[in-house]
Design a protein around this motif. Structure first.
Motif, PDB file in Angstrom:
ATOM      1  N   MET A 226      36.967  35.093  28.245  1.00  0.00           N
ATOM      2  CA  MET A 226      36.896  36.535  28.500  1.00  0.00           C
ATOM      3  C   MET A 226      38.333  37.048  28.621  1.00  0.00           C
ATOM      4  O   MET A 226      39.161  36.441  29.287  1.00  0.00           O
ATOM      5  N   ILE A 227      38.593  38.179  27.991  1.00  0.00           N
ATOM      6  CA  ILE A 227      39.924  38.790  27.988  1.00  0.00           C
ATOM      7  C   ILE A 227      39.826  40.198  28.583  1.00  0.00           C
ATOM      8  O   ILE A 227      38.918  40.954  28.255  1.00  0.00           O
ATOM      9  N   LEU A 228      40.770  40.540  29.444  1.00  0.00           N
ATOM     10  CA  LEU A 228      40.877  41.894  29.985  1.00  0.00           C
ATOM     11  C   LEU A 228      41.730  42.707  29.011  1.00  0.00           C
ATOM     12  O   LEU A 228      42.792  42.248  28.599  1.00  0.00           O
ATOM     13  N   VAL A 229      41.270  43.906  28.616  1.00  0.00           N
ATOM     14  CA  VAL A 229      41.969  44.697  27.603  1.00  0.00           C
ATOM     15  C   VAL A 229      42.117  46.145  28.071  1.00  0.00           C
ATOM     16  O   VAL A 229      41.183  46.727  28.617  1.00  0.00           O
ATOM     17  N   SER A 230      43.304  46.710  27.829  1.00  0.00           N
ATOM     18  CA  SER A 230      43.516  48.134  28.133  1.00  0.00           C
ATOM     19  C   SER A 230      42.561  48.988  27.304  1.00  0.00           C
ATOM     20  O   SER A 230      42.515  48.880  26.072  1.00  0.00           O
TER      21      SER A 230
ATOM     22  N   ILE B 238      48.711  51.326  42.704  1.00  0.00           N
ATOM     23  CA  ILE B 238      48.384  50.112  43.451  1.00  0.00           C
ATOM     24  C   ILE B 238      46.871  49.920  43.518  1.00  0.00           C
ATOM     25  O   ILE B 238      46.359  48.822  43.278  1.00  0.00           O
ATOM     26  N   LYS B 239      46.145  50.986  43.810  1.00  0.00           N
ATOM     27  CA  LYS B 239      44.687  50.884  43.867  1.00  0.00           C
ATOM     28  C   LYS B 239      44.123  50.452  42.514  1.00  0.00           C
ATOM     29  O   LYS B 239      43.247  49.575  42.441  1.00  0.00           O
ATOM     30  N   GLY B 240      44.625  51.036  41.437  1.00  0.00           N
ATOM     31  CA  GLY B 240      44.165  50.672  40.096  1.00  0.00           C
ATOM     32  C   GLY B 240      44.449  49.220  39.756  1.00  0.00           C
ATOM     33  O   GLY B 240      43.645  48.541  39.107  1.00  0.00           O
ATOM     34  N   ALA B 241      45.592  48.724  40.225  1.00  0.00           N
ATOM     35  CA  ALA B 241      45.941  47.318  40.001  1.00  0.00           C
ATOM     36  C   ALA B 241      44.943  46.409  40.710  1.00  0.00           C
ATOM     37  O   ALA B 241      44.442  45.438  40.122  1.00  0.00           O
ATOM     38  N   TYR B 242      44.634  46.733  41.962  1.00  0.00           N
ATOM     39  CA  TYR B 242      43.696  45.900  42.719  1.00  0.00           C
ATOM     40  C   TYR B 242      42.277  45.989  42.162  1.00  0.00           C
ATOM     41  O   TYR B 242      41.545  44.995  42.157  1.00  0.00           O
ATOM     42  N   GLU B 243      41.875  47.146  41.682  1.00  0.00           N
ATOM     43  CA  GLU B 243      40.547  47.276  41.069  1.00  0.00           C
ATOM     44  C   GLU B 243      40.481  46.463  39.768  1.00  0.00           C
ATOM     45  O   GLU B 243      39.465  45.820  39.481  1.00  0.00           O
ATOM     46  N   SER B 244      41.562  46.480  39.000  1.00  0.00           N
ATOM     47  CA  SER B 244      41.614  45.683  37.765  1.00  0.00           C
ATOM     48  C   SER B 244      41.546  44.196  38.084  1.00  0.00           C
ATOM     49  O   SER B 244      40.851  43.432  37.401  1.00  0.00           O
ATOM     50  N   LEU B 245      42.275  43.778  39.123  1.00  0.00           N
ATOM     51  CA  LEU B 245      42.237  42.384  39.538  1.00  0.00           C
ATOM     52  C   LEU B 245      40.827  41.981  39.988  1.00  0.00           C
ATOM     53  O   LEU B 245      40.355  40.886  39.677  1.00  0.00           O
ATOM     54  N   LYS B 246      40.162  42.879  40.692  1.00  0.00           N
ATOM     55  CA  LYS B 246      38.800  42.605  41.151  1.00  0.00           C
ATOM     56  C   LYS B 246      37.889  42.316  39.951  1.00  0.00           C
ATOM     57  O   LYS B 246      37.090  41.366  39.976  1.00  0.00           O
ATOM     58  N   ILE B 247      38.014  43.118  38.909  1.00  0.00           N
ATOM     59  CA  ILE B 247      37.215  42.929  37.697  1.00  0.00           C
ATOM     60  C   ILE B 247      37.577  41.597  37.043  1.00  0.00           C
ATOM     61  O   ILE B 247      36.704  40.829  36.634  1.00  0.00           O
ATOM     62  N   ALA B 248      38.870  41.313  36.948  1.00  0.00           N
ATOM     63  CA  ALA B 248      39.317  40.058  36.337  1.00  0.00           C
ATOM     64  C   ALA B 248      38.754  38.855  37.089  1.00  0.00           C
ATOM     65  O   ALA B 248      38.282  37.890  36.466  1.00  0.00           O
ATOM     66  N   LYS B 249      38.793  38.902  38.401  1.00  0.00           N
ATOM     67  CA  LYS B 249      38.266  37.787  39.197  1.00  0.00           C
ATOM     68  C   LYS B 249      36.752  37.664  39.038  1.00  0.00           C
ATOM     69  O   LYS B 249      36.214  36.558  38.949  1.00  0.00           O
ATOM     70  N   LEU B 250      36.066  38.790  38.993  1.00  0.00           N
ATOM     71  CA  LEU B 250      34.617  38.795  38.846  1.00  0.00           C
ATOM     72  C   LEU B 250      34.178  38.074  37.573  1.00  0.00           C
ATOM     73  O   LEU B 250      33.167  37.384  37.544  1.00  0.00           O
ATOM     74  N   TYR B 251      34.964  38.234  36.511  1.00  0.00           N
ATOM     75  CA  TYR B 251      34.622  37.638  35.221  1.00  0.00           C
ATOM     76  C   TYR B 251      35.412  36.370  34.908  1.00  0.00           C
ATOM     77  O   TYR B 251      35.334  35.853  33.793  1.00  0.00           O
ATOM     78  N   GLY B 252      36.198  35.874  35.846  1.00  0.00           N
ATOM     79  CA  GLY B 252      36.956  34.648  35.624  1.00  0.00           C
ATOM     80  C   GLY B 252      38.006  34.771  34.541  1.00  0.00           C
ATOM     81  O   GLY B 252      38.298  33.809  33.825  1.00  0.00           O
ATOM     82  N   ILE B 253      38.569  35.942  34.403  1.00  0.00           N
ATOM     83  CA  ILE B 253      39.532  36.213  33.341  1.00  0.00           C
ATOM     84  C   ILE B 253      40.880  35.548  33.634  1.00  0.00           C
ATOM     85  O   ILE B 253      41.394  35.632  34.740  1.00  0.00           O
ATOM     86  N   LYS B 254      41.443  34.916  32.600  1.00  0.00           N
ATOM     87  CA  LYS B 254      42.744  34.245  32.706  1.00  0.00           C
ATOM     88  C   LYS B 254      43.790  34.850  31.773  1.00  0.00           C
ATOM     89  O   LYS B 254      44.964  34.504  31.838  1.00  0.00           O
ATOM     90  N   LYS B 255      43.349  35.747  30.866  1.00  0.00           N
ATOM     91  CA  LYS B 255      44.261  36.379  29.902  1.00  0.00           C
ATOM     92  C   LYS B 255      43.950  37.861  29.797  1.00  0.00           C
ATOM     93  O   LYS B 255      42.799  38.273  29.891  1.00  0.00           O
TER      94      LYS B 255
ATOM     95  N   LYS C 285      47.626  35.488  32.589  1.00  0.00           N
ATOM     96  CA  LYS C 285      48.642  35.677  31.547  1.00  0.00           C
ATOM     97  C   LYS C 285      48.455  37.070  30.950  1.00  0.00           C
ATOM     98  O   LYS C 285      47.349  37.435  30.546  1.00  0.00           O
ATOM     99  N   VAL C 286      49.528  37.862  30.918  1.00  0.00           N
ATOM    100  CA  VAL C 286      49.444  39.235  30.410  1.00  0.00           C
ATOM    101  C   VAL C 286      50.302  39.375  29.153  1.00  0.00           C
ATOM    102  O   VAL C 286      51.488  39.074  29.159  1.00  0.00           O
ATOM    103  N   LEU C 287      49.655  39.845  28.099  1.00  0.00           N
ATOM    104  CA  LEU C 287      50.297  40.102  26.818  1.00  0.00           C
ATOM    105  C   LEU C 287      50.132  41.576  26.491  1.00  0.00           C
ATOM    106  O   LEU C 287      49.513  42.317  27.255  1.00  0.00           O
TER     107      LEU C 287
END
Length: 152
Positions: free
Chosen positions: A1-5, A82-99, A140-142
């Motif tokens: 799973m990849i997190l994408v803008s 800062i809030k947006g960063a933490y919300e994004s991290l929450k989503i990444a953790k929820l889905y086990g995202i590493k990239k 990892k962020v690209l």
């Protein structure tokens, strides 16, 4: 799973109400699992909004409380970033995202260079607020310019 803008995939969430659609990235993601985010919207900022830049620092400095994010009018919008960063991290953790593939040069998403805080278009080394938080958490962020080098 990849997190994408989200802006890279055509969602009109950019500060000016538009997007940064990237056809090549969309094709690349066709057979991959991904989830889209816009940290600035997740943080509570409206679309459209005044452009913002990190003043005399980068995302790590903002997270450490040493620097601020200001918009073009001079309003302090640090808490939204800062809030947006933490919300994004929450989503990444929820889905086990590493990239993640996030928007280059953005005060939230930049992974190598950011605008220098003068609103003059000048760039300097640094990362955005969301990228800093994701990296601190082992993600990892690209960006849309280098994702193929690292994600296959």
């Amino acid at each position: 799973m990849i997190l994408v803008s989200a802006c890279l995939l055509g969602i009109d969430c950019k500060y000016n109400g538009k997007n940064n659609y990237n056809e090549d990235l969309k094709k690349f993601l066709k057979d991959k699992k991904y989830i889209i985010v816009c940290p600035e919207q997740l943080g509570g900022l409206p679309t459209p909004r005044k452009p913002s830049e990190i003043i005399a620092g980068d995302g790590y400095d903002v997270l450490d409380g040493k620097k601020k994010v200001l918009n073009l009018k001079g309003d302090d919008v640090t808490d939204y970033f800062i809030k947006g960063a933490y919300e994004s991290l929450k989503i990444a953790k929820l889905y086990g995202i590493k990239k993640a593939i996030l928007k280059a040069r953005s005060p939230s998403c930049a992974s190598f260079k950011i605008y220098d805080g003068s609103f003059s278009g000048k760039l300097r080394e640094g990362v955005g607020v969301t990228t800093a938080l994701l990296k601190k958490n082992g993600i990892k962020v690209l960006n849309e310019e280098n994702y193929r080098e690292y994600i296959e």
